[in-house]
Write a protein that holds these residues in place. Structure first.
Motif, short mmCIF file in Angstrom:
data_model
loop_
_atom_site.label_atom_id
_atom_site.label_comp_id
_atom_site.label_asym_id
_atom_site.label_seq_id
_atom_site.Cartn_x
_atom_site.Cartn_y
_atom_site.Cartn_z
N GLU A 1 17.43 57.91 66.46
CA GLU A 1 16.26 58.59 66.63
C GLU A 1 16.61 60.12 66.41
OE1 GLU A 1 14.02 58.01 70.30
OE2 GLU A 1 15.32 58.32 71.67
N ARG B 1 8.70 61.89 66.07
CA ARG B 1 10.05 61.22 66.54
C ARG B 1 10.19 60.04 65.68
NH1 ARG B 1 9.83 58.06 72.41
NH2 ARG B 1 12.10 57.27 72.64
N VAL C 1 12.33 56.99 64.42
CA VAL C 1 13.25 55.90 64.94
C VAL C 1 13.77 54.93 63.41
CG1 VAL C 1 13.61 53.68 66.09
CG2 VAL C 1 12.30 55.94 67.16
#
Length: 264
Positions: free
Chosen positions: A15, A49, A51
């Motif tokens: 991440e 964010r 991932v």
């Protein structure tokens, strides 16, 4: 790099970006690992964010025995999202990653804020074509299909203008686990969400490379037309893998969709 076990199986993930930002998960295609997303993840991680992960049978994640089904991949993704505390997230899915995104949008729509379906369809290929590919890999390994796959992944301009990159991505395919590749082909052979995707209510954008030979633009456009309210955009000068061949254009399209819907 990070590793975690989900239902006893090792999953490789990474991440980037602010941990308190809205999340987006990038789901890669057959025969690739999460490195295909490097340029896209770097751009998006300024505000999101991000991932990425190696789905089962790929990259550094473990290779459980096959055959697999799309629902298996969807379950893996949900389990990873739970482990990372992602209650809701946007998703960009490429090829089989887009099938996983469609399945997730149908099964657990409350988990998704926005969906970008790149070079994918509710049904990809035919049972005969997948069975032929499976047989070829079982006989001769991934080297038996590497050159035809490169023709489908990348445009002639990429082949002639970026030969070293082409050689590198061919090597990346050859280094994928053959057993995982075959089991994923079996999932693709058996998957058909055509009759179901009219029930998707997650805000959706479909994109396709204009030179994609695996999921041609008309196939991707037809998928978008079946999903209520979905948009469609063409990426010029691009084959089946836009995060490698045209990452800036993919970021512009996907980023706009995420800004509009993915922060909910």
């Amino acid at each position: 790099m990070a590793f975690t076990r989900i239902d006893g199986r090792l999953v490789h993930w990474r991440e980037s970006g602010p941990l308190d930002a809205p999340a987006v998960v990038l789901v890669n295609s057959l025969g690739t690992d999460f490195r295909i997303w490097d340029a896209v993840a770097a751009a998006l991680s300024r505000d999101w964010r991000v991932v990425v992960y190696d789905k089962r049978g790929h990259g550094l994640s473990e290779v459980p025995p096959g055959p697999y089904a799309i629902a298996d991949f969807t379950g893996d993704l949900l389990a990873l999202a739970d482990r990372l505390g992602l209650e809701r997230f946007a998703l960009i899915g490429l090829s089989i990653g887009g099938l996983i995104g469609q399945d997730l949008a149908l099964r657990r729509p409350e988990r998704l804020t926005a969906l970008v379906l790149a070079d994918t369809a509710p049904k990809v290929g035919t049972a005969e074509s997948w069975s032929g590919r499976i047989a070829a890999v079982r006989r001769g390994g991934l080297a038996a299909i590497a050159d035809p796959v490169m023709e489908r992944w990348f445009t002639p301009a990429f082949h002639s203008g970026r030969p070293d990159d082409l050689a590198g991505w061919r090597n990346a395919l050859l280094r994928q686990p053959a057993d995982g590749y075959v089991a994923t082909c079996e999932a693709l052979r058996d998957a058909d969400l055509t009759a179901a995707i009219g029930g998707i209510r997650v805000p959706t954008l479909a994109v396709a490379g204009d030179g994609d030979l695996s999921t041609p633009p008309d196939l991707v456009r037809a998928m978008a037309e079946r999903i209520p309210g979905a948009g469609f955009a063409l990426i010029e000068g691009c084959g089946h893998i836009p995060p490698v061949e045209q990452p800036a254009r993919l970021v512009a399209l996907a980023g706009g969709h995420l800004e509009r819907y993915g922060r909910g």
